[in-house]
Design a protein around this motif. Structure first.
Motif, PDB file in Angstrom:
ATOM      1  N   PRO A 289       3.922   4.212  -8.906  1.00  0.00           N
ATOM      2  CA  PRO A 289       4.248   3.518  -7.657  1.00  0.00           C
ATOM      3  C   PRO A 289       4.408   4.489  -6.492  1.00  0.00           C
ATOM      4  O   PRO A 289       5.122   5.496  -6.602  1.00  0.00           O
ATOM      5  N   GLY A 290       3.743   4.213  -5.402  1.00  0.00           N
ATOM      6  CA  GLY A 290       3.947   4.995  -4.197  1.00  0.00           C
ATOM      7  C   GLY A 290       5.353   4.777  -3.668  1.00  0.00           C
ATOM      8  O   GLY A 290       5.853   3.642  -3.672  1.00  0.00           O
ATOM      9  N   VAL A 291       6.003   5.843  -3.224  1.00  0.00           N
ATOM     10  CA  VAL A 291       7.403   5.712  -2.809  1.00  0.00           C
ATOM     11  C   VAL A 291       7.560   4.840  -1.565  1.00  0.00           C
ATOM     12  O   VAL A 291       8.654   4.367  -1.277  1.00  0.00           O
ATOM     13  N   ARG A 292       6.484   4.612  -0.844  1.00  0.00           N
ATOM     14  CA  ARG A 292       6.571   3.815   0.382  1.00  0.00           C
ATOM     15  C   ARG A 292       6.420   2.319   0.120  1.00  0.00           C
ATOM     16  O   ARG A 292       7.105   1.504   0.737  1.00  0.00           O
ATOM     17  N   ASP A 293       5.540   1.955  -0.825  1.00  0.00           N
ATOM     18  CA  ASP A 293       5.221   0.542  -1.012  1.00  0.00           C
ATOM     19  C   ASP A 293       5.346   0.055  -2.452  1.00  0.00           C
ATOM     20  O   ASP A 293       5.251  -1.146  -2.710  1.00  0.00           O
ATOM     21  N   GLY A 294       5.506   0.960  -3.421  1.00  0.00           N
ATOM     22  CA  GLY A 294       5.603   0.562  -4.819  1.00  0.00           C
ATOM     23  C   GLY A 294       4.275   0.237  -5.466  1.00  0.00           C
ATOM     24  O   GLY A 294       4.234  -0.227  -6.615  1.00  0.00           O
ATOM     25  N   LEU A 295       3.169   0.474  -4.762  1.00  0.00           N
ATOM     26  CA  LEU A 295       1.830   0.167  -5.267  1.00  0.00           C
ATOM     27  C   LEU A 295       1.188   1.385  -5.922  1.00  0.00           C
ATOM     28  O   LEU A 295       1.411   2.515  -5.499  1.00  0.00           O
ATOM     29  N   SER A 296       0.361   1.139  -6.934  1.00  0.00           N
ATOM     30  CA  SER A 296      -0.527   2.191  -7.425  1.00  0.00           C
ATOM     31  C   SER A 296      -1.655   2.369  -6.413  1.00  0.00           C
ATOM     32  O   SER A 296      -1.881   1.511  -5.552  1.00  0.00           O
ATOM     33  N   LEU A 297      -2.372   3.470  -6.507  1.00  0.00           N
ATOM     34  CA  LEU A 297      -3.477   3.681  -5.570  1.00  0.00           C
ATOM     35  C   LEU A 297      -4.545   2.614  -5.740  1.00  0.00           C
ATOM     36  O   LEU A 297      -5.109   2.129  -4.750  1.00  0.00           O
ATOM     37  N   THR A 298      -4.830   2.223  -6.976  1.00  0.00           N
ATOM     38  CA  THR A 298      -5.823   1.159  -7.197  1.00  0.00           C
ATOM     39  C   THR A 298      -5.390  -0.133  -6.517  1.00  0.00           C
ATOM     40  O   THR A 298      -6.190  -0.787  -5.834  1.00  0.00           O
ATOM     41  N   GLU A 299      -4.137  -0.510  -6.673  1.00  0.00           N
ATOM     42  CA  GLU A 299      -3.625  -1.735  -6.041  1.00  0.00           C
ATOM     43  C   GLU A 299      -3.686  -1.623  -4.525  1.00  0.00           C
ATOM     44  O   GLU A 299      -4.092  -2.571  -3.837  1.00  0.00           O
ATOM     45  N   ARG A 300      -3.314  -0.465  -4.012  1.00  0.00           N
ATOM     46  CA  ARG A 300      -3.289  -0.273  -2.557  1.00  0.00           C
ATOM     47  C   ARG A 300      -4.694  -0.377  -1.966  1.00  0.00           C
ATOM     48  O   ARG A 300      -4.908  -1.052  -0.945  1.00  0.00           O
ATOM     49  N   LEU A 301      -5.649   0.281  -2.592  1.00  0.00           N
ATOM     50  CA  LEU A 301      -7.027   0.240  -2.086  1.00  0.00           C
ATOM     51  C   LEU A 301      -7.584  -1.179  -2.139  1.00  0.00           C
ATOM     52  O   LEU A 301      -8.263  -1.623  -1.203  1.00  0.00           O
ATOM     53  N   ALA A 302      -7.302  -1.886  -3.230  1.00  0.00           N
ATOM     54  CA  ALA A 302      -7.800  -3.268  -3.345  1.00  0.00           C
ATOM     55  C   ALA A 302      -7.196  -4.162  -2.270  1.00  0.00           C
ATOM     56  O   ALA A 302      -7.904  -4.966  -1.640  1.00  0.00           O
ATOM     57  N   LEU A 303      -5.900  -4.037  -2.033  1.00  0.00           N
ATOM     58  CA  LEU A 303      -5.261  -4.838  -0.988  1.00  0.00           C
ATOM     59  C   LEU A 303      -5.828  -4.507   0.385  1.00  0.00           C
ATOM     60  O   LEU A 303      -6.009  -5.406   1.222  1.00  0.00           O
ATOM     61  N   GLN A 304      -6.109  -3.245   0.633  1.00  0.00           N
ATOM     62  CA  GLN A 304      -6.694  -2.862   1.925  1.00  0.00           C
ATOM     63  C   GLN A 304      -8.053  -3.525   2.123  1.00  0.00           C
ATOM     64  O   GLN A 304      -8.347  -4.055   3.209  1.00  0.00           O
ATOM     65  N   VAL A 305      -8.881  -3.512   1.084  1.00  0.00           N
ATOM     66  CA  VAL A 305     -10.205  -4.131   1.180  1.00  0.00           C
ATOM     67  C   VAL A 305     -10.074  -5.615   1.488  1.00  0.00           C
ATOM     68  O   VAL A 305     -10.744  -6.152   2.384  1.00  0.00           O
ATOM     69  N   ILE A 306      -9.220  -6.312   0.748  1.00  0.00           N
ATOM     70  CA  ILE A 306      -9.079  -7.763   0.916  1.00  0.00           C
ATOM     71  C   ILE A 306      -8.434  -8.091   2.260  1.00  0.00           C
ATOM     72  O   ILE A 306      -8.827  -9.053   2.934  1.00  0.00           O
ATOM     73  N   ASN A 307      -7.471  -7.287   2.667  1.00  0.00           N
ATOM     74  CA  ASN A 307      -6.808  -7.519   3.956  1.00  0.00           C
ATOM     75  C   ASN A 307      -7.795  -7.401   5.109  1.00  0.00           C
ATOM     76  O   ASN A 307      -7.749  -8.183   6.064  1.00  0.00           O
ATOM     77  N   GLU A 308      -8.702  -6.442   5.027  1.00  0.00           N
ATOM     78  CA  GLU A 308      -9.691  -6.251   6.083  1.00  0.00           C
ATOM     79  C   GLU A 308     -10.725  -7.380   6.102  1.00  0.00           C
ATOM     80  O   GLU A 308     -11.210  -7.771   7.168  1.00  0.00           O
ATOM     81  N   ALA A 309     -11.050  -7.915   4.925  1.00  0.00           N
ATOM     82  CA  ALA A 309     -12.088  -8.947   4.838  1.00  0.00           C
ATOM     83  C   ALA A 309     -11.555 -10.348   5.069  1.00  0.00           C
ATOM     84  O   ALA A 309     -12.311 -11.249   5.415  1.00  0.00           O
ATOM     85  N   GLY A 310     -10.253 -10.558   4.874  1.00  0.00           N
ATOM     86  CA  GLY A 310      -9.694 -11.907   4.945  1.00  0.00           C
ATOM     87  C   GLY A 310      -9.675 -12.526   3.569  1.00  0.00           C
ATOM     88  O   GLY A 310      -8.625 -12.735   2.983  1.00  0.00           O
ATOM     89  N   SER A 311     -10.848 -12.822   3.027  1.00  0.00           N
ATOM     90  CA  SER A 311     -11.021 -13.283   1.653  1.00  0.00           C
ATOM     91  C   SER A 311     -12.285 -12.644   1.110  1.00  0.00           C
ATOM     92  O   SER A 311     -13.252 -12.432   1.858  1.00  0.00           O
ATOM     93  N   MET A 312     -12.292 -12.365  -0.191  1.00  0.00           N
ATOM     94  CA  MET A 312     -13.454 -11.700  -0.776  1.00  0.00           C
ATOM     95  C   MET A 312     -13.501 -11.989  -2.276  1.00  0.00           C
ATOM     96  O   MET A 312     -12.461 -11.989  -2.938  1.00  0.00           O
ATOM     97  N   PRO A 313     -14.688 -12.229  -2.841  1.00  0.00           N
ATOM     98  CA  PRO A 313     -14.789 -12.433  -4.288  1.00  0.00           C
ATOM     99  C   PRO A 313     -14.359 -11.181  -5.056  1.00  0.00           C
ATOM    100  O   PRO A 313     -14.540 -10.054  -4.585  1.00  0.00           O
ATOM    101  N   PHE A 314     -13.817 -11.401  -6.232  1.00  0.00           N
ATOM    102  CA  PHE A 314     -13.358 -10.316  -7.091  1.00  0.00           C
ATOM    103  C   PHE A 314     -14.425  -9.231  -7.229  1.00  0.00           C
ATOM    104  O   PHE A 314     -14.142  -8.029  -7.087  1.00  0.00           O
ATOM    105  N   ALA A 315     -15.654  -9.652  -7.544  1.00  0.00           N
ATOM    106  CA  ALA A 315     -16.722  -8.683  -7.811  1.00  0.00           C
ATOM    107  C   ALA A 315     -17.027  -7.824  -6.591  1.00  0.00           C
ATOM    108  O   ALA A 315     -17.316  -6.632  -6.721  1.00  0.00           O
ATOM    109  N   ARG A 316     -16.953  -8.407  -5.411  1.00  0.00           N
ATOM    110  CA  ARG A 316     -17.237  -7.634  -4.198  1.00  0.00           C
ATOM    111  C   ARG A 316     -16.112  -6.648  -3.897  1.00  0.00           C
ATOM    112  O   ARG A 316     -16.366  -5.555  -3.383  1.00  0.00           O
ATOM    113  N   VAL A 317     -14.888  -7.033  -4.207  1.00  0.00           N
ATOM    114  CA  VAL A 317     -13.774  -6.098  -4.039  1.00  0.00           C
ATOM    115  C   VAL A 317     -13.989  -4.890  -4.942  1.00  0.00           C
ATOM    116  O   VAL A 317     -13.845  -3.734  -4.525  1.00  0.00           O
ATOM    117  N   PHE A 318     -14.356  -5.157  -6.196  1.00  0.00           N
ATOM    118  CA  PHE A 318     -14.603  -4.067  -7.141  1.00  0.00           C
ATOM    119  C   PHE A 318     -15.748  -3.179  -6.675  1.00  0.00           C
ATOM    120  O   PHE A 318     -15.662  -1.946  -6.717  1.00  0.00           O
TER     121      PHE A 318
END
Length: 420
Positions: A289-318
């Motif tokens: 967990p990152g000390v700032r947000d409690g997220l792993s890097l994988t979780e953080r990167l995935a959330l960033q991608v989805i946040n920027e897109a609004g909504s996105m299919p699982f496969a496209r996020v990957f």
């Protein structure tokens, strides 16, 4: 069990005639002052006031990862030679055993002319609890995790693990074995697991390690390579020595430890015996967990991608993650899906999954308001998470003191959430 990524397209082969045609077309663009953006960024060497074909060829070579056109041509010639002479380049023997952390190169080795047998260990050591336990208890632990994470029958999982680890024990007595690895955590953890289980070095144990292949701008894994490129890699194998064996034992025990302190020490130091080990361990530390947000890097990167897109299919996020954002890709798509489930299947989710009637790769992911707050650092994920999470031997439970990681990738013990 999870498999290596299968969505990769570039296999490492370079068509020299095609590149010659590209160079000629590029020359015309250069003369017209309209070089493509990607190539214009590296046009810092020769002067292009009066561009020549050699200038265009130099740019093409640089784009493909070579310092000059002659070196590009030499590489193409070497790969073509390997393809024309598989018995010379792929000079293994029937007694040779090729080891891999998945089955992604099994067929390609046969096509390339390799004659030895193939074995694999598919245990995804970059996920779930990994502890230094007696063999039976270890397999039971891993089997239970794999069954729960990937929705597999416990019996099938246990039988497969038993079979793979039984074969792995034979590594210590085999006449000739070759380990095929890349630089990511999935492969490097497989490597230290295999070596740490040896009481002594066998008669002939060799290693093929690669973190890049000329002509591939973003190398993801050996599984994407064409058979003749595997044959080209074959002469680059090197013997595993005592120093590598001792380092692997040390790294394996550190990875299984309930504290990341020893692991971090290894991750922040270069090791000549296993040069790709430290970066892979460093990336694995970033799953804490990152000390700032409690997220792993994988979780953080995935959330960033989805946040920027609004909504996105699982496969496209990957695909976005592995193709562009992940600093050291190590996940298959099913593994990624399993990693994101705790962000979805919880009373206070960070992600909402819709289109549930579709197969999971096509389902839409949308970030929640809590997800946005966590991503910005305004909320801490472990105050809301309900799932237990492991990084090697380190257990992270919601609402309890835990190990985290700071921005310098150094471990931090968090007694309370205020420490974060």
């Amino acid at each position: 069990m999870p498999t290596r990524p299968t969505w990769l397209s570039h296999d490492g082969r370079i068509n020299l005639e095609q590149q010659r045609k590209r160079a000629k077309a590029l020359l015309q663009h250069l003369k017209n002052g309209a070089a493509p953006d990607g190539l214009s960024l590296i046009s810092r060497g020769p002067s292009f006031a009066s561009p020549t074909l050699s200038d265009a060829q130099w740019l093409i070579a640089r784009e493909l990862g070579f310092s000059s056109w002659p070196k590009l041509k030499a590489h193409v010639d070497a790969v073509e030679f390997a393809a024309r002479h598989p018995d010379f380049e792929a000079s293994d023997e029937a007694r040779t055993v090729h080891w891999r952390c998945g089955n992604d190169i099994a067929h390609s080795l046969q096509l390339a002319g390799f004659k030895g047998s193939f074995q694999m260990l598919t245990d995804p050591l970059c996920m779930g609890p990994v502890q230094d336990l007696p063999a039976e208890a270890y397999r039971a632990l891993r089997g239970q995790f794999i069954s729960q994470a990937f929705g597999m029958a416990v019996g099938d999982t246990t039988r497969r693990l038993d079979d793979e680890y039984t074969h792995l024990k034979l590594l210590g007595s085999a006449d000739h074995s070759v380990l095929w690895c890349e630089a990511d955590a999935y492969d490097q953890l497989f490597l230290i697991r295999a070596l740490a289980g040896l009481e002594r070095l066998p008669p002939k144990l060799e290693l093929i390690e690669v973190d890049r292949v000329p002509g591939i701008q973003r190398f993801i894994g050996i599984g994407q390579l064409a058979p003749d490129v595997l044959a080209w890699l074959w002469p680059q194998r090197r013997p595993v020595d005592e120093e590598a064996l001792l380092l692997a034992r040390q790294a394996w025990l550190a990875y299984c430890d309930a504290s990341p302190v020893a692991l971090a020490k290894l991750a922040h130091s270069p090791h000549d015996a296993l040069p790709f080990l430290a970066p892979a361990l460093l990336r694995q530390l970033q799953e804490l967990p990152g000390v700032r947000d409690g997220l792993s890097l994988t979780e953080r990167l995935a959330l960033q991608v989805i946040n920027e897109a609004g909504s996105m299919p699982f496969a496209r996020v990957f695909a976005e993650l592995m193709g562009k954002r992940e600093p050291l890709p190590f996940l298959g798509d099913i593994m990624f899906h399993a990693m994101l489930r705790p962000l979805i299947d919880t009373p206070h989710p960070l992600l909402i999954e819709s289109e549930g009637h579709l197969e999971w790769p096509r389902r839409l992911l949308t970030i929640t308001e809590l997800g946005k707050q966590v991503l910005s650092g305004a909320a801490y994920w472990l105050e809301h998470a309900t799932h237990e999470r492991w990084v090697g031997g380190i257990c992270i439970r919601s609402g309890q003191p835990h190990w985290g990681i700071d921005q310098q990738a150094l471990p931090v013990w968090c007694e309370s959430f205020s420490d974060s």
